[in-house]
Design a protein around this motif. Structure first.
Motif, PDB file in Angstrom:
ATOM      1  N   GLY A 148       0.803  -1.219   0.000  1.00 24.20           N
ATOM      2  CA  GLY A 148       0.000   0.000   0.000  1.00 24.20           C
ATOM      3  C   GLY A 148       0.833   1.263   0.000  1.00 24.20           C
ATOM      4  O   GLY A 148       0.383   2.304   0.487  1.00 24.20           O
ATOM      5  N   LEU A 149       2.030   1.180  -0.557  1.00 18.80           N
ATOM      6  CA  LEU A 149       2.938   2.312  -0.581  1.00 18.80           C
ATOM      7  C   LEU A 149       3.072   2.862  -1.992  1.00 18.80           C
ATOM      8  O   LEU A 149       3.426   2.120  -2.915  1.00 18.80           O
ATOM      9  N   LYS A 150       2.788   4.138  -2.162  1.00 21.61           N
ATOM     10  CA  LYS A 150       3.120   4.768  -3.434  1.00 21.61           C
ATOM     11  C   LYS A 150       4.622   5.042  -3.439  1.00 21.61           C
ATOM     12  O   LYS A 150       5.284   4.994  -2.400  1.00 21.61           O
ATOM     13  N   SER A 151       5.171   5.349  -4.593  1.00 15.53           N
ATOM     14  CA  SER A 151       6.599   5.638  -4.721  1.00 15.53           C
ATOM     15  C   SER A 151       6.787   7.051  -5.250  1.00 15.53           C
ATOM     16  O   SER A 151       6.174   7.427  -6.248  1.00 15.53           O
ATOM     17  N   VAL A 152       7.604   7.813  -4.562  1.00 10.38           N
ATOM     18  CA  VAL A 152       7.955   9.167  -4.999  1.00 10.38           C
ATOM     19  C   VAL A 152       9.341   9.101  -5.638  1.00 10.38           C
ATOM     20  O   VAL A 152      10.320   8.706  -4.989  1.00 10.38           O
TER      21      VAL A 152
END
Length: 370
Positions: free
Chosen positions: A213-217
């Motif tokens: 559930g982690l977006k990536s920047v």
């Protein structure tokens, strides 16, 4: 006859101009010197970009030298410091440019690397050299300067300055949801072969999004190669899973993003050491360089280390047979890293590290302390 090492130095000069990762690894040495001699002045002669990262570091006076100014800039710096005499100069830059610059500085004692670690004949420009420290990590090499002066407390402390406006910048990019920081590219220097594949990064982004559930920047500089790579990664990823901030942040903004991130993934480049300095869980990708020398110091157990394979495949030797710090400058070296290996390390890193609430205790923003 050379002057003795100072017992209680009142004014310490540090000469280290670059690079971003190296100056992050040097900060614990500064903190060790400050603990030993809390009343001593510390003047750090530093590069322009590196200063923008460390500006506000408590207890340090910075003198900025922009290497683009060449000899004219050196002369201006010498004039600025013409009335200053340091008790000790810690010559921590192994480059002939820095050694020439050091000639115009007035110091009672000059300390440099031992012959095994010195480059560009740096030992010719110093009176004292470090004791040999075979196969030392870069951070340990810096700390050896403090140890030579008699510092015994080498506890690692950074307390990096991050202003509130940098956290506002970070929040405007990342939003409130938890995220990873991925800095896909290393510097664009000629001969630098540290970049992993677009497809590999896209696979990691997808895994982090679906399974954690982690977006990536995505972070990085604004040069065309980095922007192109960011665009290519974004094109392969699901909508909403990635935020492409490459070329769109200040260095302090990246530091704030890193501070709030669940984890950071990067090759051997500045942000991997910035993350280490902020004590953010860090996954380094290494094949061209030996992580035992330049890996994220606190997170070396989580490095994806293909360096031995690269040495064997492209130098036709074992790691034990190459010199310490030998680089593998083959364009395919980083392809020895598999997405499956990175994903497995990421799962392990996230399971091992418990998220910490942000700490806004320092006078300039948030900082992690040992």
């Amino acid at each position: 006859m050379k002057s003795p090492l100072p017992v209680n130095p009142e004014h310490i000069a540090i000469l280290r101009l670059s690079a971003l990762g190296d100056v992050c690894n040097l900060v614990p040495t500064v903190r060790a010197l400050q603990r030993q001699w809390p009343n001593a002045r510390i003047t750090w002669i530093i590069g322009k970009g590196e200063y923008s990262l460390l500006a506000g570091l408590s207890g340090v006076e910075f003198i900025v030298y922009d290497k683009a100014t060449g000899l004219a800039g050196m002369r201006a710096l010498w004039r600025e410091l013409s009335a200053t005499r340091f008790d000790v100069l810690l010559h921590m830059q192994q480059a002939i440019r820095a050694s020439i610059l050091s000639l115009g500085l007035k110091a009672e004692v000059r300390i440099g690397y031992d012959k095994a670690r010195a480059k560009d004949a740096q030992h010719w420009f110093t009176q004292y050299q470090l004791a040999p420290h075979p196969r030392a990590h870069v951070l340990e090499s810096f700390m050896d300067f403090a140890r030579l002066l008699g510092v015994e407390d080498d506890t690692l402390e950074w307390n990096m300055p991050v202003p509130g406006i940098a956290y506002e910048e970070a929040l405007s990019l990342s939003g409130e949801a938890p995220y990873l920081v991925i800095n896909p590219c290393s510097s664009a220097r000629i001969g630098n072969k540290r970049n992993w594949s677009v497809e590999g990064y896209a696979s990691v982004v997808e895994h982090a999004w679906i399974h954690h559930g982690l977006k990536s920047v995505l972070t990085g500089g604004g040069n065309p190669r980095e922007r192109e790579m960011g665009d290519q990664i974004e094109a392969l990823c699901q909508p909403g899973s990635v935020i492409n901030a490459i070329g769109g942040t200040s260095l302090k903004g990246v530091l704030a993003l890193i501070d709030q991130a669940r984890a950071v993934i990067a090759p051997d480049t500045g942000p991997v050491h910035m993350a280490n300095a902020m004590r953010t869980p860090t996954l380094g990708l290494y094949a061209s360089n030996d992580p035992n020398r330049t890996g994220p110091y606190l997170w070396r157990d989580f490095v994806v280390n293909a360096y031995p394979d690269a040495v064997r495949a492209y130098l036709h030797k074992r790691v034990e047979e190459v010199s310490w710090g030998q680089r593998v400058r083959h364009p395919d070296a980083m392809e020895l890293i598999s997405a499956e290996h990175v994903i497995a390390k990421l799962d392990s890193l996230l399971a091992d590290s418990v998220p910490q609430p942000p700490d806004h205790s320092s006078e300039t923003g948030s900082a992690h302390e040992s």
